[in-house]
Design a protein around this motif. Structure first.
Motif, PDB file in Angstrom:
ATOM      1  N   ASN A 160       0.833  -1.188   0.000  1.00  0.00           N
ATOM      2  CA  ASN A 160       0.000   0.000   0.000  1.00  0.00           C
ATOM      3  C   ASN A 160       0.875   1.248   0.000  1.00  0.00           C
ATOM      4  OD1 ASN A 160      -2.239  -1.699   0.283  1.00  0.00           O
ATOM      5  ND2 ASN A 160      -2.097  -1.620   2.526  1.00  0.00           N
ATOM      6  N   LYS A 161       0.368   2.306  -0.587  1.00  0.00           N
ATOM      7  CA  LYS A 161       1.097   3.577  -0.602  1.00  0.00           C
ATOM      8  C   LYS A 161       0.130   4.718  -0.284  1.00  0.00           C
ATOM      9  CE  LYS A 161       2.381   5.426  -4.514  1.00  0.00           C
ATOM     10  NZ  LYS A 161       3.106   5.693  -5.776  1.00  0.00           N
ATOM     11  N   TYR A 162       0.430   5.448   0.781  1.00  0.00           N
ATOM     12  CA  TYR A 162      -0.394   6.575   1.193  1.00  0.00           C
ATOM     13  C   TYR A 162       0.428   7.861   1.077  1.00  0.00           C
ATOM     14  CZ  TYR A 162      -3.506   3.167   3.522  1.00  0.00           C
ATOM     15  OH  TYR A 162      -4.340   2.128   3.800  1.00  0.00           O
ATOM     16  N   THR A 163      -0.140   8.855   0.428  1.00  0.00           N
ATOM     17  CA  THR A 163       0.468  10.186   0.369  1.00  0.00           C
ATOM     18  C   THR A 163      -0.639  11.202   0.626  1.00  0.00           C
ATOM     19  OG1 THR A 163       2.109   9.449  -1.268  1.00  0.00           O
ATOM     20  CG2 THR A 163       1.778  11.825  -1.030  1.00  0.00           C
ATOM     21  N   TYR A 164      -0.507  11.971   1.697  1.00  0.00           N
ATOM     22  CA  TYR A 164      -1.597  12.877   2.053  1.00  0.00           C
ATOM     23  C   TYR A 164      -1.073  14.103   2.788  1.00  0.00           C
ATOM     24  CZ  TYR A 164      -1.223  10.699   6.695  1.00  0.00           C
ATOM     25  OH  TYR A 164      -0.763  10.244   7.911  1.00  0.00           O
ATOM     26  N   VAL A 165      -1.902  15.130   2.816  1.00  0.00           N
ATOM     27  CA  VAL A 165      -1.641  16.338   3.620  1.00  0.00           C
ATOM     28  C   VAL A 165      -2.724  16.420   4.692  1.00  0.00           C
ATOM     29  CG1 VAL A 165      -0.484  17.604   1.767  1.00  0.00           C
ATOM     30  CG2 VAL A 165      -2.964  17.805   2.040  1.00  0.00           C
ATOM     31  N   HIS A 166      -2.412  17.126   5.754  1.00  0.00           N
ATOM     32  CA  HIS A 166      -3.393  17.273   6.838  1.00  0.00           C
ATOM     33  C   HIS A 166      -3.255  18.650   7.466  1.00  0.00           C
ATOM     34  CE1 HIS A 166      -0.390  16.696  10.118  1.00  0.00           C
ATOM     35  NE2 HIS A 166       0.212  15.928   9.226  1.00  0.00           N
ATOM     36  N   PHE A 167      -4.365  19.135   7.988  1.00  0.00           N
ATOM     37  CA  PHE A 167      -4.389  20.408   8.701  1.00  0.00           C
ATOM     38  C   PHE A 167      -5.312  20.263   9.903  1.00  0.00           C
ATOM     39  CE2 PHE A 167      -6.439  24.498   9.639  1.00  0.00           C
ATOM     40  CZ  PHE A 167      -5.311  25.252   9.949  1.00  0.00           C
ATOM     41  N   GLY A 168      -4.869  20.774  11.029  1.00  0.00           N
ATOM     42  CA  GLY A 168      -5.693  20.645  12.225  1.00  0.00           C
ATOM     43  C   GLY A 168      -5.217  21.518  13.359  1.00  0.00           C
ATOM     44  N   PHE A 169      -5.760  21.235  14.542  1.00  0.00           N
ATOM     45  CA  PHE A 169      -5.493  22.040  15.728  1.00  0.00           C
ATOM     46  C   PHE A 169      -5.175  21.114  16.895  1.00  0.00           C
ATOM     47  CE2 PHE A 169      -8.546  24.217  13.026  1.00  0.00           C
ATOM     48  CZ  PHE A 169      -7.903  25.434  12.813  1.00  0.00           C
ATOM     49  N   ASP A 170      -4.071  21.388  17.546  1.00  0.00           N
ATOM     50  CA  ASP A 170      -3.671  20.646  18.740  1.00  0.00           C
ATOM     51  C   ASP A 170      -3.802  21.537  19.962  1.00  0.00           C
ATOM     52  OD1 ASP A 170      -3.029  18.530  17.116  1.00  0.00           O
ATOM     53  OD2 ASP A 170      -0.871  18.918  17.129  1.00  0.00           O
ATOM     54  N   PHE A 171      -4.232  20.935  21.069  1.00  0.00           N
ATOM     55  CA  PHE A 171      -4.301  21.623  22.351  1.00  0.00           C
ATOM     56  C   PHE A 171      -3.418  20.849  23.318  1.00  0.00           C
ATOM     57  CE2 PHE A 171      -8.161  22.616  20.106  1.00  0.00           C
ATOM     58  CZ  PHE A 171      -8.379  23.962  20.375  1.00  0.00           C
ATOM     59  N   GLY A 172      -2.547  21.542  24.011  1.00  0.00           N
ATOM     60  CA  GLY A 172      -1.636  20.828  24.889  1.00  0.00           C
ATOM     61  C   GLY A 172      -1.111  21.669  26.030  1.00  0.00           C
ATOM     62  N   VAL A 173      -0.275  21.026  26.836  1.00  0.00           N
ATOM     63  CA  VAL A 173       0.395  21.681  27.952  1.00  0.00           C
ATOM     64  C   VAL A 173       1.851  21.231  27.944  1.00  0.00           C
ATOM     65  CG1 VAL A 173       0.490  22.030  30.447  1.00  0.00           C
ATOM     66  CG2 VAL A 173      -1.721  21.663  29.335  1.00  0.00           C
ATOM     67  N   GLN A 174       2.730  22.201  28.111  1.00  0.00           N
ATOM     68  CA  GLN A 174       4.157  21.869  28.177  1.00  0.00           C
ATOM     69  C   GLN A 174       4.733  22.332  29.508  1.00  0.00           C
ATOM     70  OE1 GLN A 174       7.157  21.552  24.865  1.00  0.00           O
ATOM     71  NE2 GLN A 174       7.475  23.688  25.427  1.00  0.00           N
ATOM     72  N   TRP A 175       5.462  21.419  30.150  1.00  0.00           N
ATOM     73  CA  TRP A 175       6.174  21.736  31.392  1.00  0.00           C
ATOM     74  C   TRP A 175       7.670  21.740  31.112  1.00  0.00           C
ATOM     75  CZ3 TRP A 175       2.153  18.250  31.074  1.00  0.00           C
ATOM     76  CH2 TRP A 175       1.001  18.531  31.826  1.00  0.00           C
ATOM     77  N   ILE A 176       8.383  22.634  31.765  1.00  0.00           N
ATOM     78  CA  ILE A 176       9.838  22.680  31.666  1.00  0.00           C
ATOM     79  C   ILE A 176      10.397  22.394  33.048  1.00  0.00           C
ATOM     80  CG2 ILE A 176      11.862  24.015  31.030  1.00  0.00           C
ATOM     81  CD1 ILE A 176      10.000  23.425  28.693  1.00  0.00           C
ATOM     82  N   LEU A 177      11.201  21.355  33.147  1.00  0.00           N
ATOM     83  CA  LEU A 177      11.747  20.923  34.425  1.00  0.00           C
ATOM     84  C   LEU A 177      13.192  21.377  34.553  1.00  0.00           C
ATOM     85  CD1 LEU A 177      10.343  17.262  34.321  1.00  0.00           C
ATOM     86  CD2 LEU A 177       9.220  19.339  35.174  1.00  0.00           C
ATOM     87  N   ARG A 178      13.450  22.237  35.547  1.00  0.00           N
ATOM     88  CA  ARG A 178      14.796  22.725  35.867  1.00  0.00           C
ATOM     89  C   ARG A 178      15.508  23.328  34.654  1.00  0.00           C
ATOM     90  NH1 ARG A 178      16.194  21.207  40.912  1.00  0.00           N
ATOM     91  NH2 ARG A 178      18.399  21.698  40.491  1.00  0.00           N
ATOM     92  N   ASN A 179      14.752  23.950  33.810  1.00  0.00           N
ATOM     93  CA  ASN A 179      15.301  24.626  32.633  1.00  0.00           C
ATOM     94  C   ASN A 179      16.140  23.679  31.777  1.00  0.00           C
ATOM     95  OD1 ASN A 179      15.599  26.895  30.958  1.00  0.00           O
ATOM     96  ND2 ASN A 179      17.531  27.485  31.921  1.00  0.00           N
ATOM     97  N   ALA A 180      15.796  22.387  31.811  1.00  0.00           N
ATOM     98  CA  ALA A 180      16.604  21.413  31.083  1.00  0.00           C
ATOM     99  C   ALA A 180      15.766  20.392  30.324  1.00  0.00           C
ATOM    100  CB  ALA A 180      17.535  20.678  32.056  1.00  0.00           C
ATOM    101  N   VAL A 181      14.611  20.002  30.866  1.00  0.00           N
ATOM    102  CA  VAL A 181      13.802  18.938  30.274  1.00  0.00           C
ATOM    103  C   VAL A 181      12.407  19.467  29.937  1.00  0.00           C
ATOM    104  CG1 VAL A 181      12.788  16.655  30.626  1.00  0.00           C
ATOM    105  CG2 VAL A 181      15.054  17.164  31.554  1.00  0.00           C
ATOM    106  N   ALA A 182      11.956  19.167  28.725  1.00  0.00           N
ATOM    107  CA  ALA A 182      10.613  19.560  28.287  1.00  0.00           C
ATOM    108  C   ALA A 182       9.707  18.335  28.258  1.00  0.00           C
ATOM    109  CB  ALA A 182      10.676  20.192  26.907  1.00  0.00           C
ATOM    110  N   LEU A 183       8.506  18.470  28.826  1.00  0.00           N
ATOM    111  CA  LEU A 183       7.478  17.435  28.783  1.00  0.00           C
ATOM    112  C   LEU A 183       6.220  18.060  28.193  1.00  0.00           C
ATOM    113  CD1 LEU A 183       6.190  14.699  29.433  1.00  0.00           C
ATOM    114  CD2 LEU A 183       5.780  15.528  31.760  1.00  0.00           C
ATOM    115  N   ASP A 184       5.789  17.539  27.047  1.00  0.00           N
ATOM    116  CA  ASP A 184       4.709  18.150  26.271  1.00  0.00           C
ATOM    117  C   ASP A 184       3.647  17.092  25.972  1.00  0.00           C
ATOM    118  OD1 ASP A 184       3.107  19.520  24.531  1.00  0.00           O
ATOM    119  OD2 ASP A 184       4.654  19.919  23.036  1.00  0.00           O
TER     120      ASP A 184
END
Length: 283
Positions: free
Chosen positions: A197-221
């Motif tokens: 199978n071969k799939y080729t597509y484009v997509h457009f949408g909206f994401d809602f999230g929260v990002q935390w930064i731990l000790r100015n070194a690690v990102a959790l999203d």
């Protein structure tokens, strides 16, 4: 004394009087509100949240207070002008914060897809994020998946950037809840030895999230969203073709042109923010 001899001192006195009157009229502070209204005042005190002043025509009268959130600009009697910058947008708070991050979507690995993300903070309220998808690189690749994809998103922070009202500083430069429009392209091949199978597509949408930064070194999203997609979906084994086949591609899962996006991105933060010297924060 001759009339001519009196003329010179009279002119000097008159000139001094006019100058004093002019200085008295012009020596005033002007508070310009966001509505465009101008308040002629004598400013007494400015703190982080409000301005205290007296009306210019009543210098010994009542002391008024005004929220700095209502003010666009203050013009001082000295001629100096100071434009108001929302406190949480003052980049002086973020000098020690990393403004860039490289992350990996750990949810996508379970679906035989590696997604690497690069985020660049534009200002305390927004950032750009690009993602590279490597289809077939991950776990459980029973379908013989291969291919690649690219996503581009623009994060806009939602809500106050401060942790709470009495916090001494806002959250990290990259931290907080956000809304992110995303535009992407994906090309996927499936070859498990029985079908291709071969799939080729484009997509457009909206994401809602929260990002935390731990000790100015690690990102959790963490994020969740909805996307519309369309393209070419060819099944060489069955001969079926279409424009809205079922997809399960790392961070997108859907059917009939409608997909859910989700993921957990974890990575490192780097690159300190440098405030614009031309911008003045609150005093």
């Amino acid at each position: 004394m001759k009339p001519k001899s009196l003329l010179k001192p009279i002119l000097v006195i008159f000139t001094i009087a006019i100058t004093v009157c002019f200085m008295d009229v012009s020596a005033q502070d002007v508070i310009i509100l966001k509505t465009g209204k101008k308040v002629e005042a004598k400013i007494i005190e400015i703190n982080d949240v409000e301005v205290k002043y007296r009306e210019y025509n009543d210098p010994d009268g009542i002391i008024f207070t005004m929220s700095r959130g209502k003010i666009r600009e203050i013009r001082y009697e000295t001629g100096r002008r100071e434009k108001e910058v929302p406190e949480e947008m003052d980049e002086a708070y973020y000098v020690d914060d990393g403004k860039q991050a490289i992350k990996l979507n750990f949810f996508a690995l379970a679906g035989a897809t590696t997604i690497l993300l690069y985020e660049y903070g534009l200002n305390p309220g927004s950032s750009l994020e690009a993602a590279l998808k490597i289809n077939g690189l991950g776990f459980n690749n029973d379908e013989g998946k291969s291919g690649f994809g690219i996503d581009i998103g623009y994060k806009v922070k939602m809500g106050s950037l401060f942790r709470k009202r009495d916090s001494y500083r806002p959250k990290h430069f990259l931290a907080g809840g956000y809304f992110k429009p995303v535009l992407g392209f994906n090309h996927v091949n499936f070859d498990d030895g029985y079908s291709y199978n071969k799939y080729t597509y484009v997509h457009f949408g909206f994401d809602f999230g929260v990002q935390w930064i731990l000790r100015n070194a690690v990102a959790l999203d963490l994020f969740l969203g909805w996307h519309y997609y369309g393209g070419s979906f060819d099944d060489k084994y069955s001969g079926d073709t279409g424009s809205g086949g079922d997809i399960s591609d790392g961070n997108l899962f859907g059917a009939s042109n409608s997909a859910v996006s989700l993921g957990m991105n974890i990575g490192g933060v780097f690159g300190k923010s440098r405030p614009d010297k031309k911008k003045k924060g609150r005093r």
